[in-house]
Scaffold this active site. Sequence first.
Site, mmCIF file in Angstrom:
data_model
loop_
_atom_site.group_PDB
_atom_site.id
_atom_site.type_symbol
_atom_site.label_atom_id
_atom_site.label_comp_id
_atom_site.label_asym_id
_atom_site.label_seq_id
_atom_site.Cartn_x
_atom_site.Cartn_y
_atom_site.Cartn_z
ATOM 1 C CG ASP A 116 -1.911 -1.196 1.149
ATOM 2 O OD1 ASP A 116 -2.802 -1.668 0.023
ATOM 3 O OD2 ASP A 116 -2.585 -1.688 2.333
ATOM 4 C CG ASP A 133 -6.637 -1.712 -1.383
ATOM 5 O OD1 ASP A 133 -7.153 -2.249 -1.576
ATOM 6 O OD2 ASP A 133 -5.296 -0.622 -1.014
#
Length: 167
Positions: A116, A133
Amino acid sequence: MITYILGVLCALAIIVIDRITKIYISSNFSLGDTAEFLKGFIDISYIHNRGAAWGMLSGQTMLLLLIPIAVIIVCIIALIKYGKNSKLLFWAAMLVLSGGIGNLIDRAFNDGNVIDFLHFEFWPQFPVFNVADCAIVVGSGLLLLYFVIDTVKDIKKQKQEKENADI
């Protein structure tokens, strides 16, 4: 037909862009590094997420591999069964599917971690996220919209049928 071709190309593009951005970040940043990207809006914060959003189920690698596989299967079934009937459902499922595949690839080949790197500077409590995401969140929003619209249509149809039966 063009919608479906574009949907598949879009899904493939999301998976490729997700991979490229994760490879770029992991190759050019050290774990934990943060850099300003869009001042006051988004920072690049390179982390490994062993869980789901907000670190939920952290370390539960097998479960975090099985859940996306189940979601991917459901998306494929929805596409096969209902995708031709609703472009909204088709696009929602394609986005969730491509995002799920992107994060599944990462988790499967990155020791249970997902890379991330996007962080909202103006909302510090929001989790750090990635391209996959984003696709999952937008697809889930479209899926929710599909179900709201479908429910409203059903209620209107039932009301109309009741009115016609009363006549």
